[in-house]
Design an enzyme around this catalytic site. Sequence first.
Site, mmCIF file in Angstrom:
data_model
loop_
_atom_site.group_PDB
_atom_site.id
_atom_site.type_symbol
_atom_site.label_atom_id
_atom_site.label_comp_id
_atom_site.label_asym_id
_atom_site.label_seq_id
_atom_site.Cartn_x
_atom_site.Cartn_y
_atom_site.Cartn_z
ATOM 1 N N LYS A 63 -12.000 -1.585 -15.483
ATOM 2 C CA LYS A 63 -12.512 -2.829 -14.919
ATOM 3 C C LYS A 63 -12.955 -3.804 -16.014
ATOM 4 C CE LYS A 63 -11.703 -1.729 -10.706
ATOM 5 N NZ LYS A 63 -10.617 -2.424 -9.958
ATOM 6 N N TYR A 99 -13.285 4.428 -15.363
ATOM 7 C CA TYR A 99 -13.372 3.331 -14.393
ATOM 8 C C TYR A 99 -13.922 2.069 -15.046
ATOM 9 C CZ TYR A 99 -14.328 0.951 -9.969
ATOM 10 O OH TYR A 99 -14.358 0.041 -8.920
ATOM 11 N N ASP A 151 0.852 -1.178 0.000
ATOM 12 C CA ASP A 151 0.000 0.000 0.000
ATOM 13 C C ASP A 151 0.895 1.237 0.000
ATOM 14 O OD1 ASP A 151 -3.267 0.078 0.860
ATOM 15 O OD2 ASP A 151 -2.195 1.985 0.901
ATOM 16 N N SER A 190 -15.300 -5.004 -11.309
ATOM 17 C CA SER A 190 -16.409 -4.241 -10.728
ATOM 18 C C SER A 190 -17.654 -4.481 -11.570
ATOM 19 C CB SER A 190 -16.078 -2.747 -10.721
ATOM 20 O OG SER A 190 -17.231 -1.962 -10.452
#
Length: 259
Positions: free
Chosen positions: A172, A168, A36, A155
Amino acid sequence: MKIEDRTFIISGGASGLGQATAQELVRAGGYVAVLDMNDDNGAAVVSELGADKARFFQCNVTETESVAAAIKGTVAWVQETGKPLGGVIPAAGVSLPSTMLDRHNQPLSLPDFNFVMAVNVTGTIDLVRQALPHLAAAAGSPEDGERGVVVMVASAAAFEGQRGQVSYSASKGAITAMTLPMTRDLSRFGIRVVTLAPSLFESAMTSLMSDKVRKSLEVPRRAGRPEEFAMAARQAIENVMLNGTVIRLDGGMRMPSKL
């Protein structure tokens, strides 16, 4: 694949769905390399899970050298613990909503589009490809020769993207499209590939939505909980018959055309 005594690499592992997955795998007896960008969050996750079970590596998935350093650190940790690599879960992701033309007749920002693609697509493939040589070198399971699992995160927006979600949804959609060819590439190495496609889940990204927007999307009942995503990730790892497939994790939700 048996989770116990194996190590799993999770990008975006210090928050949201990635963190929940790390927690679930440790509960199942696994070890997690948490990748991360946020040092404080990473330290907190390791403190919660235990330094013997988790190791944090600061990583920016848009920089291939940063990914390489995190992989190198993970491999060194694996050599210390003797807990071989079992899989990689690229869960880092971003969204920058924007319409193709805004109200001032300005077109979609290309730098914003490229950033979303860099994190969600290039960041996914770079982490996976750099982890694969180490997965392929692991000893195969005596039952079926399985060496590892790749669990990618798509997604519901890949299937019914809303207004303002071109970047986005494109990112995805790319994840879903690469699932089968990646499976075919890796089958001879004993590595499976499964993609999970969640809809509205409680996360840092969805926390920015207004109550009105969230309520309009909670069909049939509510948003998903991170631990429910983690349960699906665990099943993707443990169930050898899950391979080359994209699993919608949406509770029957179908996204409307606009919020």
